[in-house]
Design a protein around this motif. Sequence first.
Motif, PDB file in Angstrom:
ATOM      1  N   VAL A 180     -66.556  47.974  25.035  1.00 49.99           N
ATOM      2  CA  VAL A 180     -65.819  48.955  24.256  1.00 49.99           C
ATOM      3  C   VAL A 180     -64.498  48.339  23.812  1.00 49.99           C
ATOM      4  CG1 VAL A 180     -66.843  50.919  25.445  1.00 49.99           C
ATOM      5  CG2 VAL A 180     -64.714  49.933  26.311  1.00 49.99           C
ATOM      6  N   THR A 181     -63.856  49.002  22.863  1.00 53.42           N
ATOM      7  CA  THR A 181     -62.561  48.535  22.365  1.00 53.42           C
ATOM      8  C   THR A 181     -61.497  49.602  22.582  1.00 53.42           C
ATOM      9  OG1 THR A 181     -63.150  49.321  20.145  1.00 53.42           O
ATOM     10  CG2 THR A 181     -63.568  47.003  20.643  1.00 53.42           C
ATOM     11  N   ALA A 182     -61.633  50.383  23.649  1.00 49.04           N
ATOM     12  CA  ALA A 182     -60.700  51.467  23.927  1.00 49.04           C
ATOM     13  C   ALA A 182     -59.274  50.960  24.048  1.00 49.04           C
ATOM     14  CB  ALA A 182     -61.114  52.191  25.212  1.00 49.04           C
ATOM     15  N   GLN A 183     -59.079  49.773  24.628  1.00 49.59           N
ATOM     16  CA  GLN A 183     -57.751  49.194  24.791  1.00 49.59           C
ATOM     17  C   GLN A 183     -57.478  48.099  23.762  1.00 49.59           C
ATOM     18  OE1 GLN A 183     -56.412  49.798  29.283  1.00 49.59           O
ATOM     19  NE2 GLN A 183     -57.967  48.229  29.133  1.00 49.59           N
ATOM     20  N   LYS A 184     -58.170  48.189  22.632  1.00 54.64           N
ATOM     21  CA  LYS A 184     -58.000  47.284  21.494  1.00 54.64           C
ATOM     22  C   LYS A 184     -58.277  45.831  21.861  1.00 54.64           C
ATOM     23  CE  LYS A 184     -55.265  50.332  18.677  1.00 54.64           C
ATOM     24  NZ  LYS A 184     -54.247  50.493  17.631  1.00 54.64           N
ATOM     25  N   ARG A 185     -59.183  45.645  22.799  1.00 51.27           N
ATOM     26  CA  ARG A 185     -59.781  44.355  23.101  1.00 51.27           C
ATOM     27  C   ARG A 185     -61.166  44.639  23.658  1.00 51.27           C
ATOM     28  NH1 ARG A 185     -57.223  40.648  26.404  1.00 51.27           N
ATOM     29  NH2 ARG A 185     -55.106  41.503  26.285  1.00 51.27           N
ATOM     30  N   LYS A 186     -62.104  43.730  23.468  1.00 55.28           N
ATOM     31  CA  LYS A 186     -63.454  43.952  23.947  1.00 55.28           C
ATOM     32  C   LYS A 186     -63.485  43.806  25.467  1.00 55.28           C
ATOM     33  CE  LYS A 186     -66.017  42.632  19.806  1.00 55.28           C
ATOM     34  NZ  LYS A 186     -67.057  41.749  19.223  1.00 55.28           N
ATOM     35  N   GLU A 187     -63.981  44.870  26.136  1.00 53.03           N
ATOM     36  CA  GLU A 187     -64.021  44.895  27.595  1.00 53.03           C
ATOM     37  C   GLU A 187     -65.262  45.635  28.062  1.00 53.03           C
ATOM     38  OE1 GLU A 187     -59.634  45.466  29.240  1.00 53.03           O
ATOM     39  OE2 GLU A 187     -60.075  46.896  27.639  1.00 53.03           O
ATOM     40  N   ASP A 188     -65.699  45.304  29.263  1.00 49.53           N
ATOM     41  CA  ASP A 188     -66.745  46.074  29.922  1.00 49.53           C
ATOM     42  C   ASP A 188     -66.172  47.447  30.243  1.00 49.53           C
ATOM     43  OD1 ASP A 188     -68.539  47.248  31.668  1.00 49.53           O
ATOM     44  OD2 ASP A 188     -68.999  45.381  32.716  1.00 49.53           O
ATOM     45  N   ALA A 189     -66.813  48.491  29.741  1.00 53.14           N
ATOM     46  CA  ALA A 189     -66.276  49.841  29.895  1.00 53.14           C
ATOM     47  C   ALA A 189     -66.104  50.237  31.357  1.00 53.14           C
ATOM     48  CB  ALA A 189     -67.186  50.838  29.196  1.00 53.14           C
ATOM     49  N   SER A 190     -66.913  49.673  32.246  1.00 53.69           N
ATOM     50  CA  SER A 190     -66.812  50.030  33.661  1.00 53.69           C
ATOM     51  C   SER A 190     -65.568  49.454  34.320  1.00 53.69           C
ATOM     52  CB  SER A 190     -68.059  49.559  34.416  1.00 53.69           C
ATOM     53  OG  SER A 190     -68.139  48.150  34.423  1.00 53.69           O
ATOM     54  N   LYS A 191     -64.829  48.601  33.612  1.00 48.39           N
ATOM     55  CA  LYS A 191     -63.610  48.011  34.153  1.00 48.39           C
ATOM     56  C   LYS A 191     -62.348  48.561  33.492  1.00 48.39           C
ATOM     57  CE  LYS A 191     -66.384  45.331  36.475  1.00 48.39           C
ATOM     58  NZ  LYS A 191     -66.692  45.655  37.890  1.00 48.39           N
ATOM     59  N   VAL A 192     -62.501  49.430  32.509  1.00 50.29           N
ATOM     60  CA  VAL A 192     -61.348  49.955  31.772  1.00 50.29           C
ATOM     61  C   VAL A 192     -60.734  51.113  32.555  1.00 50.29           C
ATOM     62  CG1 VAL A 192     -60.589  51.053  29.630  1.00 50.29           C
ATOM     63  CG2 VAL A 192     -62.340  49.263  29.571  1.00 50.29           C
ATOM     64  N   PRO A 193     -59.415  51.061  32.841  1.00 54.86           N
ATOM     65  CA  PRO A 193     -58.788  52.092  33.681  1.00 54.86           C
ATOM     66  C   PRO A 193     -58.421  53.371  32.931  1.00 54.86           C
ATOM     67  CG  PRO A 193     -57.163  50.438  33.109  1.00 54.86           C
ATOM     68  CD  PRO A 193     -58.464  49.963  32.529  1.00 54.86           C
ATOM     69  N   LEU A 194     -59.395  53.986  32.329  1.00 54.88           N
ATOM     70  CA  LEU A 194     -59.208  55.308  31.747  1.00 54.88           C
ATOM     71  C   LEU A 194     -60.562  55.968  31.595  1.00 54.88           C
ATOM     72  CD1 LEU A 194     -59.905  55.320  28.363  1.00 54.88           C
ATOM     73  CD2 LEU A 194     -57.935  53.812  28.422  1.00 54.88           C
ATOM     74  N   SER A 195     -60.538  57.270  31.359  1.00 64.53           N
ATOM     75  CA  SER A 195     -61.758  58.062  31.324  1.00 64.53           C
ATOM     76  C   SER A 195     -62.382  57.995  29.931  1.00 64.53           C
ATOM     77  CB  SER A 195     -61.427  59.509  31.685  1.00 64.53           C
ATOM     78  OG  SER A 195     -62.568  60.304  31.671  1.00 64.53           O
ATOM     79  N   ILE A 196     -63.569  57.402  29.850  1.00 60.15           N
ATOM     80  CA  ILE A 196     -64.241  57.195  28.566  1.00 60.15           C
ATOM     81  C   ILE A 196     -65.661  57.739  28.631  1.00 60.15           C
ATOM     82  CG2 ILE A 196     -64.766  55.521  26.760  1.00 60.15           C
ATOM     83  CD1 ILE A 196     -63.153  53.468  28.267  1.00 60.15           C
ATOM     84  N   SER A 197     -66.080  58.353  27.540  1.00 61.13           N
ATOM     85  CA  SER A 197     -67.505  58.614  27.324  1.00 61.13           C
ATOM     86  C   SER A 197     -67.924  57.837  26.087  1.00 61.13           C
ATOM     87  CB  SER A 197     -67.779  60.103  27.103  1.00 61.13           C
ATOM     88  OG  SER A 197     -67.618  60.843  28.285  1.00 61.13           O
TER      89      SER A 197
END
Length: 783
Positions: free
Chosen positions: A61-78
Amino acid sequence: MTKKRYSGSFTCALAMAAASSTLWAAGAAAQQAADAVVDTADAPGAKKTARSSEQIESVLVTAQKRKEDASKVPLSISVISGEDLQASHINDFSDLTRAVPNVSFSGASGSGAGLSNIEIRGISSAAGSATVGVYLDDVSMTTRNLYSLGSSEPKFFDIDRIEVLRGPQGTLYGASSMGGTIKFISNQPNLKEREASVYSEVSGTAGGSTNYTVNGVVNQPLIPGELALRIGVQTGHQSGYIDQVSPTTGNVIASGINAQDSSVVKLAMKWAPTPQLSITPSVFYQEVNSKDIDASYLDLPKNQTGKLVREPGNDRLLVPSLTVNYDMGKADLMSVSSFYQRTFNRTQDGTTVNNLGSAVPDTPPGLAAAIGALPSAVYLQNQVRQFSQELRVTSKPYDQKVSPFTWLGGVYYANLHTNVTDNEPIFGLNATYAAFGANPADPGQLGIAFPNDNSYFSERHYHTEQEAVFGELNYYFVPSLHATVGMRYLQATDSLSRNGDDYWNGGPTSSSVSTKSSAFTPKFSLTWEIDPNNTVYTSATEGFRLGGNDRPIPASLCAADFANLGITEAPTSFKSDKLWSYELGNKSRFLGNRLQVNAALFYIKWNGLQQDVTLPGCGFDYETNVGNATSYGAEFEIKAKPTSNIVLGLSGGYTNATLSSDVPSLHAHAGDPIQGVPKYNATLTGQYNFNLPGDYYGFARAAAHWTGSSHGTLVATDPDYQRPAYSTFDASIGATFDRWELTLFVKNAFNNDKVIQRPNVQSVSEGYRLDPRTIGISLAGKI
């Protein structure tokens, strides 16, 4: 004048979901709700060999404006993939909000395409700036709340995925992402392979007629590995199910008046002259023609309306952009230049607020009654246009051999113009006066002329210009533990100029007001990867909205309302409001990566709410800062794959959003619920895949959605105050053969027709129901 705002077997699936829920409750008191996992092996059209996988696959995902594994991103995402959107027949915002936890919608001024406001985690307001950011790729489509339009709603076409980011996103996405951000991520041109796909769907709606959607996408490398073009086209028709009847005889005048036609064109080209550089220009264009809104009168039989004036709308969305990516070696540079334009012209039935007859001197006799019975329209022309430029530099992913730091920094500029023109004729007014031998401009009558039968004119121009600098810094104490500090500093100028005329405006007027504001929004988080399958995080984040300006309100018409509020005039501006959000979450996988459980707890303190104050006597309203609020709750998403052929999902959310102070101007008190926020919602899904003779396979899918009760207004006597809980059930069955997938589906299978919202539109209590049962067939394929 548009004076008011409005605001295998199913048994097996249930057993497995219950077991998953028990595991979550026992072992995850503070887990994260971000099931940002899309199992690509279960995507429609995937090769049969992928069906043998028994693991849940992760997605970037690009939630934090970089490509990351969503399971490692420290925020609530669907995250919902484009394939799952198509397979589940999730077509619009209302469908989307039922499919993810703690997201809801309310009609802005009636119900229909482009008229809804989106809320996340109880951060809901129909006044001031938006509370949820809406993005198409990296382009903001977020605008202020207005009575005349709602959020932009791009069609879910050629979408790679939708990311729903819960909680304030002000550091990276700026103002108006207080409750969260919704990102529509498009499929990008493929430099290596030619791709072509088609999709067609035909269905029938109970009480309506035939619906259809047809689209096609072609991706063509022009210079393999260097230059590619992607083109997509879609057209669709939704039949109406609401009938217009005569208010005197009850006979049907027109059937299915809320039909809708839409068309979408997407163009994108990607040029990679070197391995380090890529340039991607793109254009998105969409037009939606609504024949009427999706609301009916509550005092008539189901799905009927007795309006005298039809309420069509034409909503056009244009989003061209240019994205440049450059690999500088130690960091990546990205530039996004974009232009966003939305033109939404619509009509409202203003007959019920045409109380001009009561102001007409009854000379000659019968004139006042004749004027009061005339039909009246509200013609609204809305235009939003914004140029924006973002430039950011992002470090390479963490490598403990290189540095304990990763970072991101950027600048942002936006120039936003919003125009609203409001014309309100009373049809036949001058002719009626003439028929009675009178003239409205005579001193013995109203003493003012009505050119072209127009009773009110208003032209408003909002202009917001902002500049911002933002950044995030991550420090890894050890590879499994890192802290994040982020910030955004913003300066903005907001102005409102307005011209008005005619009777309800008190004659010709002109005004202009401008305000400046600034904001500093920090973010702090701590992330601990306990092991490769378990991540725990906590965060504290500030969110904000820009302030704004109010239109002048004629004191000659609203003096009594002002006196009731203890003021002599309406305010000319309102300030920014801010909140702090605290979150504790977890993302975990169990049973050899066949069970994923994500959950989060949150607490939000919101101060100085931007609210709308209605003046009931004269029908005007203004925006101001009143009251504070608190929102707290939890959300979870569980995904299980007990066998390679079965996929189960269970998600849900709880939100308790209430005022924490009294608001006398709204007749509201501490403890009153925030409007438009269901306290609970839940979704249960299941899919069973099975082999068919030959190189084919079949599938069966089911989804049950439940939305809890909520309050549509702060006023307990309003019909929309108590919104009931409701549920829907969708199902489909189909087969895949070669490159094709054929599906038979049903939405709202039990034809639930409960009235879920009762918006007060132009002083009429209307009803918004769930779309009636729709049964259809779809065919998707690659050619």
